[in-house]
Design a protein around this motif. Structure first.
Motif, PDB file in Angstrom:
ATOM      1  N   LEU A  87     -27.740 -26.072  42.469  1.00  0.00           N
ATOM      2  CA  LEU A  87     -28.852 -25.136  42.369  1.00  0.00           C
ATOM      3  C   LEU A  87     -28.386 -23.689  42.501  1.00  0.00           C
ATOM      4  O   LEU A  87     -28.918 -22.797  41.836  1.00  0.00           O
ATOM      5  CB  LEU A  87     -29.902 -25.451  43.429  1.00  0.00           C
ATOM      6  CG  LEU A  87     -30.731 -26.723  43.213  1.00  0.00           C
ATOM      7  CD1 LEU A  87     -31.665 -26.953  44.382  1.00  0.00           C
ATOM      8  CD2 LEU A  87     -31.515 -26.653  41.910  1.00  0.00           C
TER       9      LEU A  87
ATOM     10  N   HIS B 188     -26.018 -31.012  45.694  1.00  0.00           N
ATOM     11  CA  HIS B 188     -27.292 -30.564  45.144  1.00  0.00           C
ATOM     12  C   HIS B 188     -27.481 -29.072  45.377  1.00  0.00           C
ATOM     13  O   HIS B 188     -27.896 -28.326  44.481  1.00  0.00           O
ATOM     14  CB  HIS B 188     -28.439 -31.344  45.783  1.00  0.00           C
ATOM     15  CG  HIS B 188     -29.786 -31.020  45.240  1.00  0.00           C
ATOM     16  ND1 HIS B 188     -30.774 -30.434  45.988  1.00  0.00           N
ATOM     17  CD2 HIS B 188     -30.303 -31.181  43.997  1.00  0.00           C
ATOM     18  CE1 HIS B 188     -31.853 -30.260  45.241  1.00  0.00           C
ATOM     19  NE2 HIS B 188     -31.597 -30.697  44.033  1.00  0.00           N
TER      20      HIS B 188
ATOM     21  N   ILE C 149     -34.493 -32.026  37.502  1.00  0.00           N
ATOM     22  CA  ILE C 149     -34.621 -31.116  38.639  1.00  0.00           C
ATOM     23  C   ILE C 149     -36.072 -31.102  39.104  1.00  0.00           C
ATOM     24  O   ILE C 149     -36.988 -30.957  38.294  1.00  0.00           O
ATOM     25  CB  ILE C 149     -34.203 -29.689  38.242  1.00  0.00           C
ATOM     26  CG1 ILE C 149     -32.836 -29.692  37.550  1.00  0.00           C
ATOM     27  CG2 ILE C 149     -34.195 -28.766  39.454  1.00  0.00           C
ATOM     28  CD1 ILE C 149     -32.507 -28.370  36.867  1.00  0.00           C
TER      29      ILE C 149
ATOM     30  N   LEU D 222     -36.758 -25.841  42.020  1.00  0.00           N
ATOM     31  CA  LEU D 222     -36.404 -24.704  41.169  1.00  0.00           C
ATOM     32  C   LEU D 222     -37.351 -23.540  41.399  1.00  0.00           C
ATOM     33  O   LEU D 222     -36.923 -22.386  41.480  1.00  0.00           O
ATOM     34  CB  LEU D 222     -36.420 -25.136  39.701  1.00  0.00           C
ATOM     35  CG  LEU D 222     -35.851 -24.136  38.700  1.00  0.00           C
ATOM     36  CD1 LEU D 222     -34.396 -23.797  39.033  1.00  0.00           C
ATOM     37  CD2 LEU D 222     -35.945 -24.679  37.278  1.00  0.00           C
TER      38      LEU D 222
END
Length: 321
Positions: free
Chosen positions: A184, A180, A127, A132
């Motif tokens: 997340l 994606h 990641i 993040l």
């Protein structure tokens, strides 16, 4: 998809072969098998911004040393999701013991250790730290903590990881971006829920983490204020700003930075290639286009239109691993 299998090499060469496989796939690592069994299968694929591997192997010790971290300052966070066996992750003074259905994060910029107890199977996701951090703020206090035990969203996270491994890597960029984003969202939800239920939520880092999650969830609201966030946590606006000041920012600067980042991500994403820039700005929390344009240029050194043009992909398929 790239595949490494120790069954393809003679027994005496398996340790070096496996060390090369995991170092090439992730970051430079040292590994030592913990018994006479020297088995390992690693499959790795790339779907847009999603870099996912499935690792099945016998007991071993894996170390990311100080020298390796210093020489390879990767800006990646790794997530290990255990599907079989037990794994321990050690980093930054934290120690996480993981069993089936749990995951831990570790930062490749710093030393860490993984202890795989017996036959294990796990998914490892690479990641971007920036992706993040945009959602959870600083990540240092999250590493080497066990997440996901009995969380209601974990079956969906595991299903997504399993299904991804069956997809061709040449899926469209649009669908890769959707996956994606879904990953997340699930990941952030699990981390946020479990942090709020732990004692660390009452600490400086825990409270700041929770506030940033809430701010990020409400970025689209142009009326977002420090008072609304402070009231939700039963604290004063002054105390909220004091916490953010300790983090090197302020409420206004943090919100502006997150909104600009959200807008830039949308301009870069194939999901929003046909979305008008004014709509992207509005969805990111800007109600004044001249203000958005000035701040965007100040942050990125170009207009939103130029940024979108520079970010355009020349092809419509994902590059293979």
């Amino acid at each position: 998809m790239k595949t490494f299998n120790t069954a393809d090499v003679v027994y005496a060469d398996r340790t070096d072969y496996w060390r090369h496989a995991i170092s090439q796939t992730f970051v430079p690592l040292e590994s030592t098998y913990a018994g006479s069994e020297r088995n390992g299968i690693l499959q790795a694929g790339v779907w847009g911004d999603l870099r996912l591997s499935e690792v099945s192997c016998s007991a071993q010790e894996v170390i990311r040393g100080r020298k390796g971290a210093d020489n390879n300052p990767d800006n990646m966070i790794l997530l290990s999701f255990v599907s079989q066996g037990k794994t321990s992750a050690v980093q930054g003074g934290n120690h996480a013991s993981l069993s089936q259905g749990e995951f831990a994060l570790y930062d490749t910029r710093f030393p860490y250790e993984l202890h795989l107890d017996g036959e294990t199977r796990q998914h490892v996701v690479q990641i971007s730290k920036d992706h993040l951090s945009q959602r959870v703020g600083k990540t240092e206090h999250l590493v080497a903590n066990a997440f996901g035990k009995q969380h209601p969203l974990m079956p969906f996270l595991q299903m997504l990881l399993n299904n991804l491994m069956t997809l061709p890597e040449d899926i469209s960029l649009k669908y890769a971006a959707m996956l994606h984003e879904q990953f997340l969202e699930l990941l952030t939800s699990v981390i946020a829920d479990e942090c709020s239920n732990r004692s660390q939520a009452k600490t400086y880092h825990g409270l700041l983490f929770q506030m940033k999650i809430m701010i990020n969830q409400r970025l689209a609201d142009p009326a977002l204020t420090a008072a609304t966030i402070a009231d939700a946590f039963g604290i004063s606006s002054r105390y909220l700003n004091m916490l953010l000041k300790k983090d090197g920012t302020s409420f206004g600067r943090y919100v502006l930075n997150q909104r600009l980042t959200k807008a830039a991500d949308a301009l870069h994403s194939p999901l929003h290639r046909a979305t008008p820039i004014s709509q992207i700005a509005w969805r990111s929390g800007f109600s004044d286009m001249p203000h958005f344009s000035r701040e965007f240029r100040a942050r990125f050194g170009c207009s939103a239109t130029e940024y979108r043009q520079q970010s355009s992909e020349p092809v419509q398929t994902v590059q293979k691993y």
